[in-house]
Design an enzyme around this catalytic site. Structure first.
Site, PDB file in Angstrom:
ATOM      1  N   ASN A   7       0.981  -1.342  -0.149  1.00 26.34           N
ATOM      2  CA  ASN A   7       0.065  -0.053  -0.083  1.00 26.34           C
ATOM      3  C   ASN A   7       0.964   1.249  -0.029  1.00 26.34           C
ATOM      4  OD1 ASN A   7      -1.930   1.845   0.509  1.00 26.34           O
ATOM      5  ND2 ASN A   7      -2.724   1.051   2.407  1.00 26.34           N
ATOM      6  N   LYS A  14       3.422   0.768   3.005  1.00 24.00           N
ATOM      7  CA  LYS A  14       3.051  -0.031   4.045  1.00 24.00           C
ATOM      8  C   LYS A  14       3.236  -1.361   3.479  1.00 24.00           C
ATOM      9  CE  LYS A  14      -0.116   2.961   6.396  1.00 24.00           C
ATOM     10  NZ  LYS A  14      -1.423   3.268   6.389  1.00 24.00           N
ATOM     11  N   ARG A  92      -2.497  -2.219  -3.605  1.00 27.57           N
ATOM     12  CA  ARG A  92      -3.627  -0.849  -3.681  1.00 27.57           C
ATOM     13  C   ARG A  92      -3.304  -0.074  -4.314  1.00 27.57           C
ATOM     14  NH1 ARG A  92      -5.765   2.100   2.038  1.00 27.57           N
ATOM     15  NH2 ARG A  92      -7.555   3.119   0.605  1.00 27.57           N
ATOM     16  N   HIS A 183     -12.084   4.140  -0.835  1.00 27.71           N
ATOM     17  CA  HIS A 183     -12.371   3.219   0.188  1.00 27.71           C
ATOM     18  C   HIS A 183     -13.058   1.994  -0.376  1.00 27.71           C
ATOM     19  CE1 HIS A 183     -11.836   6.823   3.186  1.00 27.71           C
ATOM     20  NE2 HIS A 183     -10.716   6.206   3.369  1.00 27.71           N
ATOM     21  N   ASN A 215      -9.190   8.478   9.255  1.00 26.32           N
ATOM     22  CA  ASN A 215      -8.232   9.839   8.841  1.00 26.32           C
ATOM     23  C   ASN A 215      -8.988  10.499   7.627  1.00 26.32           C
ATOM     24  OD1 ASN A 215      -6.492  10.632  10.885  1.00 26.32           O
ATOM     25  ND2 ASN A 215      -5.112   8.944   9.858  1.00 26.32           N
ATOM     26  N   GLY A 216      -9.471   9.570   6.860  1.00 28.80           N
ATOM     27  CA  GLY A 216     -10.312   9.983   5.457  1.00 28.80           C
ATOM     28  C   GLY A 216     -11.595   9.235   5.666  1.00 28.80           C
ATOM     29  N   ARG A 245      -8.963  16.910   5.612  1.00 25.98           N
ATOM     30  CA  ARG A 245      -9.644  17.450   4.050  1.00 25.98           C
ATOM     31  C   ARG A 245     -11.036  18.247   4.518  1.00 25.98           C
ATOM     32  NH1 ARG A 245      -9.318  11.891   2.071  1.00 25.98           N
ATOM     33  NH2 ARG A 245      -7.118  11.689   1.280  1.00 25.98           N
ATOM     34  N   ASP A 288      -6.412  14.483  14.611  1.00 20.78           N
ATOM     35  CA  ASP A 288      -6.689  12.804  15.340  1.00 20.78           C
ATOM     36  C   ASP A 288      -8.019  12.989  16.264  1.00 20.78           C
ATOM     37  OD1 ASP A 288      -4.884  10.372  15.854  1.00 20.78           O
ATOM     38  OD2 ASP A 288      -6.401  10.879  17.433  1.00 20.78           O
ATOM     39  N   PHE A 289      -8.861  12.033  16.040  1.00 20.61           N
ATOM     40  CA  PHE A 289     -10.084  12.482  16.949  1.00 20.61           C
ATOM     41  C   PHE A 289      -9.916  12.099  18.594  1.00 20.61           C
ATOM     42  CE2 PHE A 289     -13.598  13.013  13.823  1.00 20.61           C
ATOM     43  CZ  PHE A 289     -12.788  13.025  12.637  1.00 20.61           C
ATOM     44  N   ARG A 290      -8.820  11.254  18.886  1.00 20.97           N
ATOM     45  CA  ARG A 290      -8.666  11.195  20.221  1.00 20.97           C
ATOM     46  C   ARG A 290      -8.313  12.384  20.933  1.00 20.97           C
ATOM     47  NH1 ARG A 290      -5.360   5.761  19.031  1.00 20.97           N
ATOM     48  NH2 ARG A 290      -5.197   7.293  17.317  1.00 20.97           N
ATOM     49  N   GLU A 339     -15.015   2.557  14.581  1.00 20.74           N
ATOM     50  CA  GLU A 339     -14.941   1.294  15.379  1.00 20.74           C
ATOM     51  C   GLU A 339     -14.512   1.495  16.825  1.00 20.74           C
ATOM     52  OE1 GLU A 339     -11.758  -1.173  13.584  1.00 20.74           O
ATOM     53  OE2 GLU A 339     -12.687  -1.009  11.643  1.00 20.74           O
ATOM     54  N   GLU A 389      -9.133  -3.797   5.020  1.00 27.54           N
ATOM     55  CA  GLU A 389      -8.606  -3.521   3.568  1.00 27.54           C
ATOM     56  C   GLU A 389      -7.478  -4.386   2.969  1.00 27.54           C
ATOM     57  OE1 GLU A 389      -8.568   0.508   4.787  1.00 27.54           O
ATOM     58  OE2 GLU A 389      -9.551   0.934   2.729  1.00 27.54           O
TER      59      GLU A 389
END
Ligand code: ADP
Length: 403
Positions: A7, A14, A92, A183, A215-216, A245, A288-290, A339, A389
Site C-alpha cells: 500500500n 506499507k 492497493r 475506500h 483519517n479520511g 480535508r 486526530d479524533f482522540r 470502530e 482492506e
C-alpha cells in the site's frame, strides 16, 4: 500460498505478508520518508519491532529494503528463506478511473490506465505505479495484482455519479469528470460482512449504509452487494469534513480566498483544502479524533465544534442514503473512529429515531469485533464491523493468482 500486500503513498509504503492457508499475517511494516533524508523502515512481527534506518531514494529502493527485511535471519525478524516463497503481490491502487470494476492482474495496458489516472490521484497513483514497477523489476516472475479503491463504486448509476456541470467537460480529457468514490475495498468488505452477519448474504434486496470514519471518511449506500452512491467524488476531497480535508464546500470559496491571498489553485486545493482543513482546520488542535475528544473534554470549544460539524455532516449523509435506498436494513460503522468512537456513533445516530434508528447505549459503549449496537426494537440495525482492506487485497490477489 504467501501473498505480499503493498500500500504505497507518496513518501511512505506499507506492507503485510499473509500466509493464506490460515489467513495469518506473518509480518507487516512501513517505510517512511521515501525520497527524503532520514528514511526508516519499521518491520513488525506481532508486537516485536525491527527498525532499519536507511535512506530510500525512491520506491524501488524502498521495496528492495522490504525484501531485505522479509529475508533477514529469523532472529532479526526475517520470515522467508527466499523471495521465491512469495506467490503473488497485491497492490492497493488509488484511482482506476472508470476502466476497472474489479481487481486485475497487472499488464502493460493496466499500467497505462493507472498512468492515465495520475491527474486524478496525483500523490497516490504515481507512487502505486512506482511500487508495481519496482516489484516487477525485482521479482519479474511473480504475478502483480492491482486492487483499486474506486472499483467497488463502479456500479453507481449515472444519476449518482454525474456532476451538474456543462456536459462538454464530462468526456473531454481522456479521464471522465464524474464521481468515482474511494475506500472501495473497505465498503465492499464491510457491506458484505453486514449481510453475512444478519443472515442476508446474497439477498438482492439487502440495503446497507456504510460509514467509514478514519483519517479520511466516506459513506456508501449499497443494495444487494452493489454500490448505489458514495460520498467521495472525482478525488477523495469530497464528502464530509475529514481529519485534514474540507469535504464538500461551496467552490466559490476557492475563488474568494485565492484572490485575496494571491494564491494559486494548486496550493489552495492540495495544501489548504486537502491538508489544512477538516477537523484540524476548524479546531486548530489536531486531525486526530482522540486529541479532539480530549481537548473538547478540557473545554476547548473549537475542538467541540469540529466534532459537532463532523457528526452533523455524517448524520445528514446517513439519512440521505437511507432515503436514496428507499429504506435500509442496516447502518454500519467502521475504520478508526467508526470502530472506536462511541460518542461519534451516538451523535451521528441521534435524531434519526424518526426513521427507525434506535441505539442501545450500553451496547454502543462496549468494545469488541463485529457487533450490533442498536436496540432490539430498532427498525434499522446499527452495527460495528471492523474493516480489513489488506485482507481484501490479499484475498483478491490469491484468487487472481490461482487463475
Ligand atoms: P486511516 O484513514 O489513516 O486508515 P484509521 O481508520 O486508522 O485512519 O482512523 C484513524 C482515526 O481513528 C484517528 O483520528 C484516531 O484518532 C481515530 N481513533 C482511533 N482509536 C480511537 C478511539 N479509541 N476513540 C476515538 N477515535 C479513535
Amino acid at each position: 500460498m504467501k501473498i505480499l500486500v503493498i500500500n504505497g503513498g507518496s513518501s511512505s509504503l506499507k506492507y503485510q505478508l499473509y500466509d493464506m492457508t490460515g489467513g495469518d499475517v506473518l509480518c507487516k511494516g512501513v517505510c517512511e520518508r521515501i525520497g527524503i533524508a532520514d528514511g526508516i523502515l519499521t518491520h513488525r512481527i506481532g508486537d516485536a519491532k525491527y527498525p532499519y534506518k536507511q535512506d530510500m531514494k525512491d520506491h524501488t529502493e524502498a521495496i528492495a529494503l522490504v525484501f531485505k527485511a522479509l529475508t533477514a535471519p529469523a532472529d532479526n525478524g526475517g520470515v522467508l528463506k527466499s523471495l521465491d516463497e512469495i506467490d503473488a503481490i497485491g497492490h492497493r491502487v488509488l484511482h482506476g478511473g472508470d476502466k476497472f470494476t474489479q481487481s486485475i492482474i497487472v499488464t502493460p495496458e493496466v499500467e497505462k490506465v493507472i498512468e492515465d489516472c495520475f491527474p486524478l490521484g496525483p500523490l497516490h497513483n504515481p507512487a502505486n505505479l512506482a511500487g508495481i514497477r519496482a516489484c516487477k523489476k525485482l521479482m519479474p516472475n511473480v504475478p502483480q495484482i492491482a486492487v483499486f479503491d474506486t472499483a467497488f463504486h463502479q456500479t453507481m448509476p449515472e444519476v449518482a455519479y454525474t456532476y451538474a456541470i456543462p456536459r462538454e467537460y464530462y468526456d473531454k480529457y481522456g479521464v471522465k469528470i464524474r464521481r468515482y468514490g474511494f475506500h472501495g475495498s473497505s465498503h465492499r468488505y464491510v457491506s458484505a460482512k453486514a449481510a453475512e452477519f444478519l443472515g442476508r448474504e446474497g439477498d438482492p434486496n439487502f440495503r446497507v449504509v456504510v460509514a467509514h470514519l478514519g483519517n479520511g471518511s466516506s459513506f456508501s449506500a449499497c443494495k444487494g452487494g452493489e454500490c448505489q452512491d458514495t460520498s467521495m467524488g472525482l478525488t477523495p476531497l469530497e464528502g464530509i469534513p475529514m481529519g485534514t480535508r474540507s469535504g464538500s464546500i461551496d467552490p466559490a470559496i476557492l475563488q474568494f480566498i485565492i484572490n485575496r491571498e494571491n494564491m494559486d489553485v494548486g496550493t489552495m486545493v492540495d495544501k489548504v483544502l486537502n491538508k489544512q482543513s477538516g477537523v484540524l482546520g476548524i479546531s486548530g488542535v489536531s486531525s486526530d479524533f482522540r486529541d479532539l475528544e480530549s481537548a473538547a473534554a478540557d473545554g476547548n470549544k473549537d475542538a467541540q465544534l469540529a466534532l459537532d460539524i463532523f457528526c452533523y455532516a455524517g448524520k445528514k449523509l446517513i439519512a440521505g442514503y437511507v432515503a436514496a435506498l428507499g429504506g435500509a436494513d442496516a447502518i454500519v460503522f467502521t475504520a478508526g473512529v467508526g470502530e472506536n468512537g462511541p460518542d461519534t456513533r451516538a451523535a451521528m445516530c441521534e435524531g434519526l429515531e424518526f426513521m427507525g434508528v434506535k441505539l442501545d447505549p450500553d451496547e454502543n459503549a462496549k468494545r469488541g469485533g463485529e457487533r450490533v449496537i442498536s436496540a432490539p426494537d430498532s427498525k434499522i440495525k446499527v452495527l460495528v464491523i471492523p474493516t480489513d482492506e489488506e485482507l481484501v487485497i490479499a484475498t483478491d490477489t490469491m484468487k487472481l493468482a490461482k487463475k
